[in-house]
Design a protein around this motif. Structure first.
Motif, PDB file in Angstrom:
ATOM      1  N   VAL A 191       1.117  -1.239   0.114  1.00 54.38           N
ATOM      2  CA  VAL A 191       0.072  -0.087   0.030  1.00 54.38           C
ATOM      3  C   VAL A 191       0.834   1.174  -0.001  1.00 54.38           C
ATOM      4  N   LEU A 192       0.647   2.265  -0.769  1.00 52.94           N
ATOM      5  CA  LEU A 192       1.300   3.740  -0.927  1.00 52.94           C
ATOM      6  C   LEU A 192       0.326   4.528  -0.189  1.00 52.94           C
ATOM      7  N   VAL A 193       0.419   5.270   0.537  1.00 56.20           N
ATOM      8  CA  VAL A 193      -0.334   6.532   0.815  1.00 56.20           C
ATOM      9  C   VAL A 193       0.188   7.562   0.191  1.00 56.20           C
ATOM     10  N   ARG A 204      -5.250  16.859   3.408  1.00 57.95           N
ATOM     11  CA  ARG A 204      -6.515  16.925   2.697  1.00 57.95           C
ATOM     12  C   ARG A 204      -7.105  18.431   3.007  1.00 57.95           C
ATOM     13  N   TRP A 205      -7.637  18.995   1.657  1.00 59.36           N
ATOM     14  CA  TRP A 205      -8.275  20.324   2.074  1.00 59.36           C
ATOM     15  C   TRP A 205      -9.584  20.027   2.597  1.00 59.36           C
ATOM     16  N   ASP A 206      -9.410  20.855   3.795  1.00 54.46           N
ATOM     17  CA  ASP A 206     -10.729  20.783   4.589  1.00 54.46           C
ATOM     18  C   ASP A 206     -10.896  22.104   5.472  1.00 54.46           C
ATOM     19  N   ASP A 207     -12.264  22.666   5.289  1.00 53.91           N
ATOM     20  CA  ASP A 207     -12.396  23.696   5.988  1.00 53.91           C
ATOM     21  C   ASP A 207     -11.621  24.928   5.606  1.00 53.91           C
ATOM     22  N   GLY A 208     -11.224  24.985   4.479  1.00 50.34           N
ATOM     23  CA  GLY A 208     -10.497  26.129   4.059  1.00 50.34           C
ATOM     24  C   GLY A 208      -9.035  26.187   4.049  1.00 50.34           C
ATOM     25  N   MET A 209      -8.383  25.001   4.352  1.00 48.50           N
ATOM     26  CA  MET A 209      -7.022  24.768   4.565  1.00 48.50           C
ATOM     27  C   MET A 209      -6.644  23.346   4.383  1.00 48.50           C
ATOM     28  N   SER A 210      -5.273  23.097   4.200  1.00 45.27           N
ATOM     29  CA  SER A 210      -4.685  21.836   3.869  1.00 45.27           C
ATOM     30  C   SER A 210      -4.209  21.229   5.374  1.00 45.27           C
ATOM     31  N   ARG A 211      -4.929  20.032   5.595  1.00 47.68           N
ATOM     32  CA  ARG A 211      -4.706  19.761   7.032  1.00 47.68           C
ATOM     33  C   ARG A 211      -4.211  18.343   6.996  1.00 47.68           C
ATOM     34  N   PRO A 212      -3.398  17.680   7.865  1.00 48.90           N
ATOM     35  CA  PRO A 212      -2.924  16.343   7.979  1.00 48.90           C
ATOM     36  C   PRO A 212      -3.978  15.482   8.058  1.00 48.90           C
ATOM     37  N   LEU A 213      -3.942  14.198   7.436  1.00 49.36           N
ATOM     38  CA  LEU A 213      -4.917  13.328   7.698  1.00 49.36           C
ATOM     39  C   LEU A 213      -5.058  12.704   9.074  1.00 49.36           C
ATOM     40  N   PRO A 214      -6.228  12.337   9.763  1.00 46.68           N
ATOM     41  CA  PRO A 214      -6.050  11.685  11.088  1.00 46.68           C
ATOM     42  C   PRO A 214      -5.097  10.444  10.983  1.00 46.68           C
ATOM     43  N   VAL A 215      -4.673  10.175  12.262  1.00 47.01           N
ATOM     44  CA  VAL A 215      -3.613   9.023  12.326  1.00 47.01           C
ATOM     45  C   VAL A 215      -4.587   7.850  12.108  1.00 47.01           C
ATOM     46  N   MET A 216      -5.730   7.755  12.437  1.00 47.62           N
ATOM     47  CA  MET A 216      -6.449   6.539  12.518  1.00 47.62           C
ATOM     48  C   MET A 216      -6.901   6.131  11.072  1.00 47.62           C
ATOM     49  N   GLU A 217      -7.128   7.280  10.148  1.00 43.23           N
ATOM     50  CA  GLU A 217      -7.437   7.279   8.913  1.00 43.23           C
ATOM     51  C   GLU A 217      -6.223   6.549   7.916  1.00 43.23           C
ATOM     52  N   VAL A 218      -5.065   7.209   8.387  1.00 45.15           N
ATOM     53  CA  VAL A 218      -3.882   6.599   7.665  1.00 45.15           C
ATOM     54  C   VAL A 218      -3.713   5.277   8.051  1.00 45.15           C
ATOM     55  N   HIS A 219      -3.795   4.755   9.343  1.00 43.80           N
ATOM     56  CA  HIS A 219      -3.708   3.271   9.953  1.00 43.80           C
ATOM     57  C   HIS A 219      -4.710   2.360   8.926  1.00 43.80           C
ATOM     58  N   GLN A 220      -6.154   2.942   8.744  1.00 42.69           N
ATOM     59  CA  GLN A 220      -6.926   2.145   7.888  1.00 42.69           C
ATOM     60  C   GLN A 220      -6.393   1.666   6.844  1.00 42.69           C
ATOM     61  N   MET A 221      -5.934   2.941   5.785  1.00 40.55           N
ATOM     62  CA  MET A 221      -5.345   2.537   4.684  1.00 40.55           C
ATOM     63  C   MET A 221      -4.254   1.706   4.517  1.00 40.55           C
ATOM     64  N   LEU A 222      -3.100   1.877   5.579  1.00 42.83           N
ATOM     65  CA  LEU A 222      -1.968   0.985   5.496  1.00 42.83           C
ATOM     66  C   LEU A 222      -2.450  -0.318   5.809  1.00 42.83           C
ATOM     67  N   GLY A 223      -3.098  -0.548   6.656  1.00 43.55           N
ATOM     68  CA  GLY A 223      -3.801  -2.003   7.006  1.00 43.55           C
ATOM     69  C   GLY A 223      -4.389  -2.720   6.056  1.00 43.55           C
ATOM     70  N   ALA A 272      10.146  12.674   6.596  1.00 42.54           N
ATOM     71  CA  ALA A 272      10.096  11.412   6.485  1.00 42.54           C
ATOM     72  C   ALA A 272      10.265  11.052   8.504  1.00 42.54           C
ATOM     73  N   ASP A 273      11.103  11.852   8.991  1.00 47.93           N
ATOM     74  CA  ASP A 273      10.944  11.378  10.563  1.00 47.93           C
ATOM     75  C   ASP A 273       9.890  11.901  11.123  1.00 47.93           C
ATOM     76  N   GLU A 274       9.240  12.944  10.564  1.00 45.55           N
ATOM     77  CA  GLU A 274       8.048  13.531  11.158  1.00 45.55           C
ATOM     78  C   GLU A 274       6.865  12.779  10.960  1.00 45.55           C
ATOM     79  N   VAL A 275       6.774  12.132   9.773  1.00 43.95           N
ATOM     80  CA  VAL A 275       5.651  11.351   9.362  1.00 43.95           C
ATOM     81  C   VAL A 275       5.672  10.074  10.104  1.00 43.95           C
ATOM     82  N   SER A 276       7.174   9.581  10.259  1.00 44.25           N
ATOM     83  CA  SER A 276       7.275   8.384  11.037  1.00 44.25           C
ATOM     84  C   SER A 276       6.780   8.423  12.554  1.00 44.25           C
ATOM     85  N   GLU A 277       7.121   9.402  13.072  1.00 39.34           N
ATOM     86  CA  GLU A 277       6.870   9.988  14.482  1.00 39.34           C
ATOM     87  C   GLU A 277       5.297   9.835  14.550  1.00 39.34           C
TER      88      GLU A 277
END
Length: 550
Positions: free
Chosen positions: A376-378, A383-402, A428-433
């Motif tokens: 799986v590649l995320v 995501r553009w949300d409420d007028g600005m670009s926001r990071p996806l929730p950890v839970m949502e990324v875990h769902q995709m990677l799973g 990469a370090d920040e994404v991993s953390e």
């Protein structure tokens, strides 16, 4: 916990049900988290099952349904709530298989056809979306009169602003209508599982166990660095990360770098992107590159893909259908909620058969649709949300990677996140953390948002039978919002919403109902009083003969 102990033969189900799981689905023993859920399940307790994607949550739900319908409450009904039509169709196919072997009728309620009404009436197991269930409970509440078990799949979507409030209202209403029905909530791992389990009055079964090893890695500037392994063994001390490596390909097209490496490894890949438009454009670019490579190396595969494209429904009727057929000819497809049910089925079938090399999908695919992929590649973690670009929730990324490393398909899953930015190492370090080692967010109720509360408040009065301010307050007190928001604050919000609905002439106040107040006081007195002595036998005899009331 021995393997013999987890044998499916030990389940307290009819022999024909166990034979079906063994012979048709090849299930001989339960996974550790599934086994942990069996004791409370057969004791008919509510269960909140919070385990990773692909760990077998659905099987626990199916066992609970069969336990109620075949053992404890024959002739009753099961309700299976799902968030998406695509997931409803998948569960319908699985449960139909069970139903044919065990003599159970399956109904599907997704609001797509008038013909589904008869199937809903006759069904032993009803699969429906939250929106359809909401409609059924308000217009035909008698359908819920004999429900003995309720399954809420993808329960963590309670956190979703668009779908969450309807699911929350449905579960609250079902728990009031059918207080003795068993509730099975299937969720990804979330931060506040204990609070959610308390609201549902449920036993919490929580685990990080996975049936297939999953290796998480970051990809930046063609450099792949494995960061973490989530193991299938109960002893995680044996885990050894793969060495970092450098991938070949154009820096301008990182998704192609991953797909090219996947071809060489002989696997398949899911590429998750942020929007439908991105899914279509990425699939188009990838299919052009894959087609050129297949023409040189595997021309016979292009003939098979041509057959899949020709069999696609609506391929020449819409521009999206034409684009999808073109992409399929190049071994890649896109998958999102804008496709028809038949188109999604064709794509999923071709991917499961190994004909399609890659799928470009929006995050909705991560919500339960069972598709195999070694990798799986995320691609997009914002995501553009409420007028600005926001990071996806950890839970949502875990769902995709799973979705990587599905059991019975791959020995190992590879979960990669693409890191964009000028300083690739730092990103990469920040994404991993954040996404591999960081905490998962808590679920919060989205019912307090003004549009959601206003709509559900109006529907409760108009078709839900709540005609008094006290009964409205009591109902909303029983929601998840009611357990997490101070009572005074909730009641003030309800009052302001009701005032607005009256001002805008959606509702009309009729004054004080004195008979309701008397009934309510009597109910309180009845609950407070306890009697030590039994009712004499002669009272029952006299009442049955008529003319005598106690």
């Amino acid at each position: 916990m021995g393997e013999e102990e987890r044998s499916i033969q030990n389940l307290s189900l009819p022999k024909k049900a166990i034979d079906f799981f063994e012979s048709e689905w090849g299930i001989e023993r339960l996974h550790p988290p599934q086994f942990e859920a069996m004791a409370p399940l057969f004791d008919q307790h509510n269960i909140l099952l919070a385990i990773p994607t692909a760990s077998g949550k659905s099987l626990v739900a199916y066992i609970a349904i069969l336990n109620q319908l075949l053992n404890h409450n024959p002739g009753s009904r099961a309700v299976y709530i799902v968030p998406l039509k695509a997931l409803a169709s998948e569960k319908f196919e699985e449960l139909k298989e069970i139903g044919q072997h065990l003599g159970l009728k399956i109904g599907l309620g997704i609001g797509d056809a008038t013909s589904e009404a008869k199937n809903i009436d006759d069904s032993d197991i009803l699969i429906c979306t939250s929106e359809k269930l909401d409609s059924l409970m308000r217009s035909r509440s008698e359908l819920m009169s004999n429900v003995s078990v309720v399954v809420a799949d993808e329960f963590h979507l309670l956190h979703d602003a668009s779908r969450g409030p309807t699911l929350e209202i449905n579960l609250t209403r079902l728990r009031i209508l059918r207080p003795n029905a068993q509730l099975i909530a299937l969720s990804a791992t979330v931060g506040n599982c204990k609070i959610l389990a308390k609201w549902l009055d449920a036993t919490l079964v929580q685990s990080d166990w996975r049936p297939v090893d999953l290796e998480y890695a970051t990809l930046h500037d063609r450099h792949l660095e494995p960061r973490k392994i989530q193991s299938s063994s109960l002893d995680s001390s044996q885990n050894v990360l793969s060495p970092p490596r450098h991938l070949e390909g154009p820096l301008s097209h990182p998704a192609w770098i991953v797909v090219q490496d996947t071809i060489e490894q002989g696997g398949q890949v899911l590429v998750f992107v942020g929007t439908r438009r991105s899914a279509q454009s990425e699939a188009k670019k990838l299919s052009e590159r894959v087609k050129k490579r297949f023409a040189k190396e595997q021309p016979e595969r292009l003939l098979e893909l041509e057959q899949v494209a020709e069999s696609l429904e609506g391929r020449s009727q819409t521009s999206m259908g034409e684009l999808l057929a073109t992409c399929i000819r190049g071994g890649v497809a896109f998958h999102h909620a804008g496709l028809t049910h038949r188109q999604r089925q064709s794509i999923e079938s071709a991917f499961k058969q190994g004909l399609l090399l890659a799928l470009c999908a929006t995050p909705t695919l991560a919500a339960g649709v069972n598709l195999p992929a070694r990798r799986v590649l995320v691609r997009d973690i914002k995501r553009w949300d409420d007028g600005m670009s926001r990071p996806l929730p950890v839970m949502e990324v875990h769902q995709m990677l799973g979705r990587a490393g599905r059991p019975r398909y791959d020995p190992v899953g590879e979960a990669w996140v693409l890191c964009k930015g000028t300083d690739g190492w730092q990103v990469a370090d920040e994404v991993s953390e954040r996404y591999f080692f960081g905490p998962i967010e808590d679920i919060s109720s989205k019912l307090s948002a003004e549009p959601a509360m206003r709509m559900h408040l109006l529907s409760c009065v108009a078709t839900g039978g709540l005609l008094h301010r006290d009964s409205i307050g009591s109902f909303f007190d029983a929601t998840f919002l009611g357990t997490t928001m101070p009572t005074n604050q909730l009641q003030e919000r309800l009052d302001s919403m009701l005032d607005w609905l009256v001002e805008e002439r959606f509702l009309r106040r009729l004054g004080i109902d004195e008979t309701y107040e008397v009934r309510r006081q009597d109910k309180v007195i009845d609950q407070d009083e306890t009697w030590d002595d039994d009712v004499p036998v002669w009272v029952n005899v006299a009442q049955e003969s008529g003319g005598v009331t106690l």
